[in-house]
Design a protein around this motif. Structure first.
Motif, PDB file in Angstrom:
ATOM      1  N   LEU A  74       0.816  -1.199   0.000  1.00  0.00           N
ATOM      2  CA  LEU A  74       0.000   0.000   0.000  1.00  0.00           C
ATOM      3  C   LEU A  74       0.861   1.264   0.000  1.00  0.00           C
ATOM      4  O   LEU A  74       1.738   1.433   0.836  1.00  0.00           O
ATOM      5  CB  LEU A  74      -0.941   0.004   1.214  1.00  0.00           C
ATOM      6  N   GLY A  75       0.627   2.103  -0.995  1.00  0.00           N
ATOM      7  CA  GLY A  75       1.349   3.356  -1.110  1.00  0.00           C
ATOM      8  C   GLY A  75       2.739   3.253  -1.698  1.00  0.00           C
ATOM      9  O   GLY A  75       3.397   4.263  -1.931  1.00  0.00           O
ATOM     10  N   GLN A  76       3.227   2.019  -1.961  1.00  0.00           N
ATOM     11  CA  GLN A  76       4.579   1.851  -2.490  1.00  0.00           C
ATOM     12  C   GLN A  76       4.624   1.085  -3.805  1.00  0.00           C
ATOM     13  O   GLN A  76       5.329   1.470  -4.724  1.00  0.00           O
ATOM     14  CB  GLN A  76       5.460   1.125  -1.467  1.00  0.00           C
ATOM     15  N   PHE A  77       3.908  -0.047  -3.878  1.00  0.00           N
ATOM     16  CA  PHE A  77       3.959  -0.864  -5.081  1.00  0.00           C
ATOM     17  C   PHE A  77       2.594  -1.478  -5.346  1.00  0.00           C
ATOM     18  O   PHE A  77       2.007  -2.110  -4.478  1.00  0.00           O
ATOM     19  CB  PHE A  77       4.996  -1.987  -4.952  1.00  0.00           C
ATOM     20  N   HIS A  78       2.123  -1.280  -6.570  1.00  0.00           N
ATOM     21  CA  HIS A  78       0.859  -1.852  -7.023  1.00  0.00           C
ATOM     22  C   HIS A  78       1.101  -2.477  -8.399  1.00  0.00           C
ATOM     23  O   HIS A  78       2.121  -2.201  -9.029  1.00  0.00           O
ATOM     24  CB  HIS A  78      -0.222  -0.765  -7.134  1.00  0.00           C
ATOM     25  N   HIS A  79       0.151  -3.248  -8.879  1.00  0.00           N
ATOM     26  CA  HIS A  79       0.342  -3.863 -10.190  1.00  0.00           C
ATOM     27  C   HIS A  79       0.532  -2.816 -11.286  1.00  0.00           C
ATOM     28  O   HIS A  79       1.218  -3.051 -12.268  1.00  0.00           O
ATOM     29  CB  HIS A  79      -0.819  -4.807 -10.530  1.00  0.00           C
ATOM     30  N   SER A  80      -0.043  -1.645 -11.105  1.00  0.00           N
ATOM     31  CA  SER A  80       0.118  -0.585 -12.101  1.00  0.00           C
ATOM     32  C   SER A  80       1.523   0.021 -12.065  1.00  0.00           C
ATOM     33  O   SER A  80       1.914   0.753 -12.981  1.00  0.00           O
ATOM     34  CB  SER A  80      -0.935   0.499 -11.902  1.00  0.00           C
ATOM     35  N   SER A  81       2.309  -0.309 -11.039  1.00  0.00           N
ATOM     36  CA  SER A  81       3.674   0.211 -10.932  1.00  0.00           C
ATOM     37  C   SER A  81       4.594  -0.346 -12.025  1.00  0.00           C
ATOM     38  O   SER A  81       5.549   0.319 -12.421  1.00  0.00           O
ATOM     39  CB  SER A  81       4.278  -0.138  -9.568  1.00  0.00           C
ATOM     40  N   PHE A  82       4.317  -1.550 -12.506  1.00  0.00           N
ATOM     41  CA  PHE A  82       5.187  -2.172 -13.508  1.00  0.00           C
ATOM     42  C   PHE A  82       5.397  -1.263 -14.716  1.00  0.00           C
ATOM     43  O   PHE A  82       6.501  -1.119 -15.211  1.00  0.00           O
ATOM     44  CB  PHE A  82       4.624  -3.508 -13.993  1.00  0.00           C
TER      45      PHE A  82
END
Length: 88
Positions: A15-23
């Motif tokens: 949460l707030g650091q890495f999400h699937h959209s981060s790729f």
């Protein structure tokens, strides 16, 4: 999946650091959702993505890309969570 057919996957987000959209840093994708792999075999693809909310055509692109890479699409369970596109 990016426009070149590369699939990115992570088992969780932070949460707030890495999400699937981060790729792809929120940039456009050729496919988005969930993938389940068991013993090295793709067994499930879904369009479940709260960020991208891909149209069903994107899921079809993922299956087509996998098939072109030698992964038979007919052996993969597909789950749709997004409504069909208008005119489909």
């Amino acid at each position: 999946m990016d426009r070149n057919g590369r699939i990115y996957s992570a088992p969780h987000h932070i949460l707030g650091q890495f999400h699937h959209s981060s790729f792809l840093a929120g940039r456009p994708v050729a496919g988005a959702g969930e993938i389940e792999v068991r013993q090295g075999r793709v067994v499930l693809i879904s369009d479940h993505s709260t960020h991208y909310r891909p149209a069903r055509e994107f899921t079809a692109q993922v299956l087509d890309s996998l098939n072109k890479q030698g992964i038979p699409a007919e052996e993969i369970t597909v789950e749709f969570h997004q409504p069909p596109s208008v005119g489909s």
